[in-house]
Design an enzyme around this catalytic site. Structure first.
Site, PDB file in Angstrom:
ATOM      1  N   ASP A 195      98.480  13.925  94.905  1.00  0.00           N
ATOM      2  CA  ASP A 195      97.093  14.286  94.591  1.00  0.00           C
ATOM      3  C   ASP A 195      97.183  15.046  93.270  1.00  0.00           C
ATOM      4  OD1 ASP A 195      94.329  14.591  95.139  1.00  0.00           O
ATOM      5  OD2 ASP A 195      94.681  16.618  95.880  1.00  0.00           O
ATOM      6  N   CYS A 248      90.694  13.807  91.396  1.00  0.00           N
ATOM      7  CA  CYS A 248      89.258  14.063  91.539  1.00  0.00           C
ATOM      8  C   CYS A 248      88.619  13.906  90.171  1.00  0.00           C
ATOM      9  CB  CYS A 248      88.996  15.425  92.165  1.00  0.00           C
ATOM     10  SG  CYS A 248      89.775  16.780  91.301  1.00  0.00           S
TER      11      CYS A 248
HETATM   12  N1  SAM Z   1      96.247  18.537  97.039  1.00  0.00           N
HETATM   13  C1  SAM Z   1      95.543  19.790  96.834  1.00  0.00           C
HETATM   14  C2  SAM Z   1      94.550  19.993  97.954  1.00  0.00           C
HETATM   15  O1  SAM Z   1      94.075  19.004  98.522  1.00  0.00           O
HETATM   16  O2  SAM Z   1      94.266  21.147  98.312  1.00  0.00           O
HETATM   17  C3  SAM Z   1      94.873  19.849  95.479  1.00  0.00           C
HETATM   18  C4  SAM Z   1      95.862  19.610  94.365  1.00  0.00           C
HETATM   19  S1  SAM Z   1      95.208  19.854  92.765  1.00  0.00           S
HETATM   20  C5  SAM Z   1      94.323  18.407  92.508  1.00  0.00           C
HETATM   21  C6  SAM Z   1      96.637  19.598  91.794  1.00  0.00           C
HETATM   22  C7  SAM Z   1      97.693  20.674  91.937  1.00  0.00           C
HETATM   23  O3  SAM Z   1      98.835  20.291  91.166  1.00  0.00           O
HETATM   24  C8  SAM Z   1      97.292  22.049  91.404  1.00  0.00           C
HETATM   25  O4  SAM Z   1      97.463  22.995  92.430  1.00  0.00           O
HETATM   26  C9  SAM Z   1      98.265  22.318  90.274  1.00  0.00           C
HETATM   27  O5  SAM Z   1      98.652  23.677  90.183  1.00  0.00           O
HETATM   28  C10 SAM Z   1      99.446  21.467  90.664  1.00  0.00           C
HETATM   29  N2  SAM Z   1     100.319  21.034  89.557  1.00  0.00           N
HETATM   30  C11 SAM Z   1     100.085  21.026  88.226  1.00  0.00           C
HETATM   31  N3  SAM Z   1     101.132  20.525  87.571  1.00  0.00           N
HETATM   32  C12 SAM Z   1     102.060  20.198  88.497  1.00  0.00           C
HETATM   33  C13 SAM Z   1     103.362  19.641  88.432  1.00  0.00           C
HETATM   34  N4  SAM Z   1     103.920  19.298  87.292  1.00  0.00           N
HETATM   35  N5  SAM Z   1     104.027  19.452  89.598  1.00  0.00           N
HETATM   36  C14 SAM Z   1     103.462  19.776  90.784  1.00  0.00           C
HETATM   37  N6  SAM Z   1     102.237  20.311  90.898  1.00  0.00           N
HETATM   38  C15 SAM Z   1     101.546  20.506  89.773  1.00  0.00           C
END
Ligand code: SAM
Length: 479
Positions: A195, A248
């Site tokens: 996600d 999203c």
């Molecule tokens: N899946 C979550 C939920 O349903 O509650 C929402 C996820 S949000 C769309 C994307 C997440 O990816 C954020 O929390 C962000 O901090 C994290 N993120 C950003 N860069 C990333 C990376 N390189 N590896 C893993 N996570 C990352």
């Protein structure tokens, strides 16, 4: 209608270039300016859907089932009640029985539903704050092993808090750039949810300023991160496993183009699994490629994109790596664990625990069952499973999470909190008993049937064992 919603012209021009013919830009803009309907998901680890429906009927809460998620509902409460008591302070929320989650965000885990029936090992690569992780844990019924990863430290804390509230005990938390999993855990997962971090164009109904920093260049920049993550997900997936990619946001740069990149990089090794029949009416959002491109006006929801793939062949990673770190845990010695289980049998009539008991110094942990020991040793975890107690001279002193995650296993020394008791409990007070008790030792506290914590029987009261950081800030709770 929210007239403060910021929608830049450049964004609208961009959307016009890819909005499907059967939708209009006018409807799209109107829908972006319309506040979202609130949706909740029943946490079936704590409450059944039937019990939730009857609780709602008792309180005049109006619920409408979300057609694509068997545990999701749009929820309306009487206005006066809504003003007097935020949903987050209600018994159903405090007990972890419900989770507020936008309806379209329930779709990505649902796209993994069939796979999860046989999946043992699951990766949620970008997991915080944990809406979808908690949904996956509930779909797995707390079985198997789910690795939930988050790159941002502050968001990792939010993820950990979510998992505690919903009663998850089969999760290993990691704190990496998700791009490392392909190298560190190649072909270890039956199912992966990516996600992905994205530009969030679909979230403008919830956050009127979501498009404040919008630019085409930022779409392109984020798509580079998404491509690195989806490559990593490909390598971390077992052959035969399922990957769901979701965002999203609406732009094809972060959606269709990222999927295309995956299919081109690993030609013949991965294929699309169409989502056009994921639920009745899914066709309305399905693209020719079999992805779901959820425009906000289609189902009156946030915008979302979901794609599903099956891995059909392997490609070795160039340089498999190992990110071990220290593993300061050891299985609890057989004699000690037999004594501990005896203690649980005597107090709660619990005969076995769903996992492996490990110790670290005085801490007692319950780790999820893993089908491959390498899962525990390939990466450094911030946390695995739950801490259920700590040892002291007379045995194991139980921790809050023992009760909140495993309390449903208890057949005795259980106490059902009334609304007044629950208000006292969450405010850190002891629970006065009407008649003195002869029980002794620890007691599991339940609210609306869900285990919420631990107390200690004392003659005229149950002593509150809630940790200071879990106590509410003194706001009076009334139901
Ligand atoms: N899946 C979550 C939920 O349903 O509650 C929402 C996820 S949000 C769309 C994307 C997440 O990816 C954020 O929390 C962000 O901090 C994290 N993120 C950003 N860069 C990333 C990376 N390189 N590896 C893993 N996570 C990352």
């Amino acid at each position: 209608m929210n007239s403060n919603t910021y929608i830049p012209d450049a964004f609208i021009d961009d959307v016009k270039s890819y909005i499907p013919e059967h939708l209009t830009i006018e409807d799209f803009i109107k829908s972006c300016q319309t506040p979202l309907k609130r949706a909740v998901r029943v946490n079936t680890l704590k409450m059944s859907v039937d019990a939730f429906e009857s609780e709602c009927a008792k309180r005049d809460w109006i619920i409408t089932p979300v057609p694509w998620c068997d545990t999701g509902y749009w929820l309306e409460r009487p206005a006066a009640e809504e003003d007097a008591l935020p949903l987050g302070r209600t018994d159903l929320h405090l007990s972890g029985c419900i989770y507020v989650q936008e309806a379209s965000s329930m779709l990505p885990p649902m796209a993994l539903k069939d796979t999860l029936k046989d999946a043992h090992t699951v990766l949620d690569m970008a997991a915080a704050p944990g809406s979808k992780t908690s949904q996956l844990v509930a779909m797995l019924d707390n079985e198997g092993f789910l690795v939930a990863n988050e790159y941002s430290s502050s968001r990792l804390k939010a993820l950990s808090a979510t998992l505690k509230r919903v009663g998850a005990h089969n999760v290993g938390l990691t704190h990496f750039d998700g791009a490392v999993f392909g190298d560190y855990m190649p072909e270890m997962f039956d199912a992966i949810l990516l996600d992905a971090p994205c530009s969030g164009e679909g979230t403008v109904r919830k956050d009127a300023d979501a498009l404040k920093n919008w630019s085409l260049q930022s779409n392109v920049d984020i798509s580079d991160v998404q491509k690195a993550l989806i490559k990593s997900a490909f390598h971390a997936l077992k052959v035969g496993g399922t990957l769901v990619y979701s965002t999203c946001t609406l732009t094809p740069i972060e959606n269709q183009a990222v999927c295309q990149y995956l299919l081109e990089q690993y030609k013949g090794l991965i294929e699309v699994q169409s989502l056009h029949d994921l639920f009745p009416d899914a066709d309305k959002a399905a693209t020719e490629d079999g992805f779901l491109h959820i425009w906000p006006q289609i189902y009156d929801s946030e915008g979302f994109f979901i794609a599903r793939f099956k891995k059909t062949g392997s490609q070795a990673v160039s340089e498999p790596k190992n990110k071990k770190g220290a593993f300061p845990f050891s299985p609890m010695p057989t004699k000690q664990s037999a004594t501990f289980i005896q203690q649980l049998k005597k107090q709660f009539a619990i005969n076995a625990l769903p996992g492996e008991i490990y110790i670290r110094d005085k801490e007692v942990w319950l780790f999820p069952n893993v089908d491959n020991e390498r899962l525990l040793h390939s990466v450094k975890y911030s946390r695995i499973g739950i801490q259920i107690g700590s040892t002291h001279k007379n045995g194991v002193r139980l921790e809050h999470e023992f009760a909140s995650c495993l309390g449903h296993l208890a057949k005795q020394n259980v106490f059902d909190l009334s609304s007044e008791h629950a208000a006292d409990y969450f405010n850190g007070k002891d629970i006065r008993l009407q008649t003195p008790t002869t029980h002794t030792g620890e007691v599991i506290l339940r609210l609306r049937g869900a285990s919420v914590g631990l107390g200690k029987w004392q003659k005229n009261k149950i002593k509150n064992s809630l940790a200071r950081d879990l106590i509410l800030d003194g706001m009076l709770i009334t139901w």
